[in-house]
Design an enzyme around this catalytic site. Sequence first.
Site, PDB file in Angstrom:
ATOM      1  N   GLY A 174       0.835  -1.187   0.000  1.00 27.25           N
ATOM      2  CA  GLY A 174       0.000   0.000   0.000  1.00 27.25           C
ATOM      3  C   GLY A 174       0.872   1.240   0.000  1.00 27.25           C
ATOM      4  O   GLY A 174       2.061   1.158   0.303  1.00 27.25           O
TER       5      GLY A 174
ATOM      6  N   GLN B 238       3.140  10.059   1.397  1.00 23.64           N
ATOM      7  CA  GLN B 238       4.443   9.376   1.315  1.00 23.64           C
ATOM      8  C   GLN B 238       5.223   9.771   0.072  1.00 23.64           C
ATOM      9  O   GLN B 238       6.437   9.579   0.010  1.00 23.64           O
ATOM     10  CB  GLN B 238       4.255   7.851   1.312  1.00 23.64           C
ATOM     11  CG  GLN B 238       3.814   7.298   2.665  1.00 23.64           C
ATOM     12  CD  GLN B 238       3.662   5.792   2.608  1.00 23.64           C
ATOM     13  OE1 GLN B 238       2.655   5.284   2.144  1.00 23.64           O
ATOM     14  NE2 GLN B 238       4.670   5.069   3.058  1.00 23.64           N
TER      15      GLN B 238
ATOM     16  N   CYS C 136       6.480  -0.246   6.884  1.00 23.40           N
ATOM     17  CA  CYS C 136       6.077   0.913   6.097  1.00 23.40           C
ATOM     18  C   CYS C 136       7.190   1.253   5.110  1.00 23.40           C
ATOM     19  O   CYS C 136       8.370   1.232   5.475  1.00 23.40           O
ATOM     20  CB  CYS C 136       5.840   2.096   7.036  1.00 23.40           C
ATOM     21  SG  CYS C 136       5.368   3.615   6.204  1.00 23.40           S
ATOM     22  N   LEU C 137       6.816   1.582   3.884  1.00 30.02           N
ATOM     23  CA  LEU C 137       7.817   1.932   2.875  1.00 30.02           C
ATOM     24  C   LEU C 137       8.609   3.178   3.275  1.00 30.02           C
ATOM     25  O   LEU C 137       9.708   3.406   2.792  1.00 30.02           O
ATOM     26  CB  LEU C 137       7.155   2.146   1.510  1.00 30.02           C
ATOM     27  CG  LEU C 137       6.542   0.892   0.865  1.00 30.02           C
ATOM     28  CD1 LEU C 137       5.801   1.257  -0.404  1.00 30.02           C
ATOM     29  CD2 LEU C 137       7.611  -0.149   0.563  1.00 30.02           C
TER      30      LEU C 137
ATOM     31  N   HIS D  56      -3.654   1.441   7.931  1.00 27.44           N
ATOM     32  CA  HIS D  56      -2.313   2.046   7.854  1.00 27.44           C
ATOM     33  C   HIS D  56      -2.313   3.245   6.895  1.00 27.44           C
ATOM     34  O   HIS D  56      -1.773   4.311   7.215  1.00 27.44           O
ATOM     35  CB  HIS D  56      -1.331   0.963   7.394  1.00 27.44           C
ATOM     36  CG  HIS D  56       0.093   1.408   7.294  1.00 27.44           C
ATOM     37  ND1 HIS D  56       1.078   0.952   8.137  1.00 27.44           N
ATOM     38  CD2 HIS D  56       0.707   2.259   6.432  1.00 27.44           C
ATOM     39  CE1 HIS D  56       2.225   1.519   7.800  1.00 27.44           C
ATOM     40  NE2 HIS D  56       2.034   2.312   6.765  1.00 27.44           N
ATOM     41  N   GLU D  57      -2.944   3.073   5.721  1.00 25.20           N
ATOM     42  CA  GLU D  57      -2.939   4.163   4.722  1.00 25.20           C
ATOM     43  C   GLU D  57      -3.794   5.339   5.177  1.00 25.20           C
ATOM     44  O   GLU D  57      -3.426   6.503   4.988  1.00 25.20           O
ATOM     45  CB  GLU D  57      -3.426   3.659   3.357  1.00 25.20           C
ATOM     46  CG  GLU D  57      -2.640   2.513   2.757  1.00 25.20           C
ATOM     47  CD  GLU D  57      -1.145   2.636   2.871  1.00 25.20           C
ATOM     48  OE1 GLU D  57      -0.607   3.754   2.891  1.00 25.20           O
ATOM     49  OE2 GLU D  57      -0.490   1.587   2.969  1.00 25.20           O
TER      50      GLU D  57
ATOM     51  N   HIS E 160      -1.952   7.397   7.483  1.00 24.06           N
ATOM     52  CA  HIS E 160      -1.026   8.292   6.773  1.00 24.06           C
ATOM     53  C   HIS E 160      -1.720   9.596   6.378  1.00 24.06           C
ATOM     54  O   HIS E 160      -1.128  10.676   6.429  1.00 24.06           O
ATOM     55  CB  HIS E 160      -0.489   7.624   5.497  1.00 24.06           C
ATOM     56  CG  HIS E 160       0.754   6.818   5.683  1.00 24.06           C
ATOM     57  ND1 HIS E 160       1.905   7.328   6.237  1.00 24.06           N
ATOM     58  CD2 HIS E 160       1.043   5.536   5.361  1.00 24.06           C
ATOM     59  CE1 HIS E 160       2.835   6.381   6.260  1.00 24.06           C
ATOM     60  NE2 HIS E 160       2.336   5.279   5.738  1.00 24.06           N
TER      61      HIS E 160
HETATM   62 ZN    ZN Z   1       3.226   3.447   5.525  1.00 25.05          ZN
END
Ligand code: ZN
Length: 170
Positions: A46, A51, A88-89, A130-131, A134
């Site tokens: 995701g 981000q 997380c990326l 999670h998204e 963000h």
């Molecule tokens: Zn993340």
Amino acid sequence: MAIRNILKDDDPTLRKNSREVTRFDARLHQLLDDMKETMEDADGAGLAAPQVGVLRRVAVVATQDGIAELINPEIIETEGEQEGLEGCLSFPGLYGIVKRPAKVTVRALDRHGEEFTLTGEGIVARAFCHEIDHLDGIVFTERAERILTPEELEELIGSRDDEADGSDRT
Ligand code: ZN
């Protein structure tokens, strides 16, 4: 399409609130296409617009039926609870134990402004939460009960390489 730069850990943009999308134009479509390509390139599950430095309520999440595009998403129903590993990326190499609902239904708009609902379980439910976090400027390290030590992570990857190989980073 283009791969965009993913902002990392202490970038202040990751702690800011994103604004609602009001225009469903070519610029939004470009953002969505770029986000999908960026997520796939990074082997993520995701990705949220902040981000990649865009403070708009846009996210993409990998589901069984392909990549879902979520615009102005809201959680409208949750069920149960799951406790598990989350990454997380924007935080390479960092994993924490985070409690999330087991099943999550979101209401969102598609790239043309049409409303739809989507239900996900397991990792998809986790990615929805999670998204959307963000988009509210919340990163998973704030939600984590604790962050795994490098030793723990190594042990976990050794015993569960199917789940902890980084493909669950969002
Ligand atoms: Zn993340």
